[in-house]
Write a protein that holds these residues in place. Structure first.
Motif, PDB file in Angstrom:
ATOM      1  N   TYR A 259       5.466   5.457 -11.651  1.00  0.00           N
ATOM      2  CA  TYR A 259       4.983   6.724 -11.099  1.00  0.00           C
ATOM      3  C   TYR A 259       3.453   6.732 -11.063  1.00  0.00           C
ATOM      4  CZ  TYR A 259       4.310  11.703 -10.374  1.00  0.00           C
ATOM      5  OH  TYR A 259       3.914  12.918  -9.864  1.00  0.00           O
ATOM      6  N   ARG A 260       2.824   6.247 -12.126  1.00  0.00           N
ATOM      7  CA  ARG A 260       1.363   6.197 -12.169  1.00  0.00           C
ATOM      8  C   ARG A 260       0.831   5.307 -11.037  1.00  0.00           C
ATOM      9  NH1 ARG A 260      -2.675   3.174 -13.648  1.00  0.00           N
ATOM     10  NH2 ARG A 260      -1.420   1.443 -14.374  1.00  0.00           N
ATOM     11  N   GLN A 261       1.480   4.156 -10.823  1.00  0.00           N
ATOM     12  CA  GLN A 261       1.059   3.261  -9.742  1.00  0.00           C
ATOM     13  C   GLN A 261       1.224   3.935  -8.380  1.00  0.00           C
ATOM     14  OE1 GLN A 261       3.064  -0.533 -10.070  1.00  0.00           O
ATOM     15  NE2 GLN A 261       2.539  -0.720 -12.224  1.00  0.00           N
TER      16      GLN A 261
ATOM     17  N   GLY B 229      -1.641   7.007  -3.715  1.00  0.00           N
ATOM     18  CA  GLY B 229      -1.755   8.199  -2.884  1.00  0.00           C
ATOM     19  C   GLY B 229      -0.552   9.111  -2.871  1.00  0.00           C
ATOM     20  N   ALA B 230       0.465   8.830  -3.662  1.00  0.00           N
ATOM     21  CA  ALA B 230       1.624   9.736  -3.713  1.00  0.00           C
ATOM     22  C   ALA B 230       1.195  11.065  -4.333  1.00  0.00           C
ATOM     23  CB  ALA B 230       2.754   9.122  -4.540  1.00  0.00           C
TER      24      ALA B 230
ATOM     25  N   ALA C 278       0.812  -1.217   0.000  1.00  0.00           N
ATOM     26  CA  ALA C 278       0.000   0.000   0.000  1.00  0.00           C
ATOM     27  C   ALA C 278       0.847   1.270   0.000  1.00  0.00           C
ATOM     28  CB  ALA C 278      -0.932   0.001   1.212  1.00  0.00           C
ATOM     29  N   SER C 279       2.149   1.139   0.134  1.00  0.00           N
ATOM     30  CA  SER C 279       3.019   2.313   0.182  1.00  0.00           C
ATOM     31  C   SER C 279       3.472   2.718  -1.223  1.00  0.00           C
ATOM     32  CB  SER C 279       4.248   2.044   1.043  1.00  0.00           C
ATOM     33  OG  SER C 279       5.131   3.155   0.975  1.00  0.00           O
TER      34      SER C 279
ATOM     35  N   LEU D  25       7.945   4.994  -6.182  1.00  0.00           N
ATOM     36  CA  LEU D  25       8.613   6.237  -6.567  1.00  0.00           C
ATOM     37  C   LEU D  25      10.116   5.999  -6.726  1.00  0.00           C
ATOM     38  CD1 LEU D  25       6.762   8.827  -4.286  1.00  0.00           C
ATOM     39  CD2 LEU D  25       6.607   8.622  -6.783  1.00  0.00           C
ATOM     40  N   GLY D  26      10.687   5.202  -5.836  1.00  0.00           N
ATOM     41  CA  GLY D  26      12.109   4.862  -5.951  1.00  0.00           C
ATOM     42  C   GLY D  26      12.396   4.123  -7.245  1.00  0.00           C
TER      43      GLY D  26
END
Length: 167
Positions: A113-115, A120-121, A88-89, A94-95
């Motif tokens: 990035y889309r995922q 929630g990023a 969920a993170s 992003l990394g």
């Protein structure tokens, strides 16, 4: 960078008192990473990771330290493991997006990035401008798939959905 310089000595003291505390180890490693001391960060993480190999915070810090030190394969493996530990993170995704972008793999970076955004990023000022074209293409594809899906459903209901009226 100034905050990291102030925090690291305090975290070193806390680490000396609680050498196996994963929260302190992860925080100290993050401070060292912020100071560009990637090897030191990896050293701080070594013992806590042996005791808690499935600790998300420790794995994320290690992946970031690997990335900062140029060990891209190890960083990717670390981010992938972190993603499995906490699906969920958005952080590991992003990394991975940053790693793929650095390798010139814009499509893969855009997908990670889309995922991350779906999880929630918030917008990433470092990634979005560099992935602009890829993100626009993805949005267009998603819009087309949505229109196709709505059309398919309309075949069963007999209605023409708004998304396909113009098509």
């Amino acid at each position: 960078r100034e905050e990291f310089a102030r925090a690291e000595p305090l975290l070193a003291k806390a680490s000396a008192r609680n050498p196996n505390d994963p929260t302190v180890a992860a925080a100290r490693a993050e401070a060292l990473i912020g100071l560009g001391k990637f090897g030191n960060a990896l050293g701080v993480l070594e013992t806590p990771l042996k005791e808690r190999p499935k600790d998300f915070r420790l794995q994320m810090a290690r992946a970031k330290a690997f990335a900062g030190s140029g060990r891209q394969m190890d960083a990717a493996a670390g981010f992938e493991l972190a993603a499995k530990l906490d699906p969920a993170s958005p952080e590991p995704l992003l990394g991975l997006a940053r790693l793929r972008l650095a390798d010139g793999k814009e499509k893969e970076a855009a997908e990670f990035y889309r995922q991350a955004r779906l999880l929630g990023a918030g917008p990433d000022a470092g990634l979005e401008p560099k992935l602009g074209k890829q993100l626009t293409e993805q949005r267009e594809l998603e819009k087309n798939y949505r229109a196709i899906g709505e059309w398919f459903i309309s075949e069963y209901t007999g209605e023409t959905p708004d998304a396909v009226k113009d098509v």
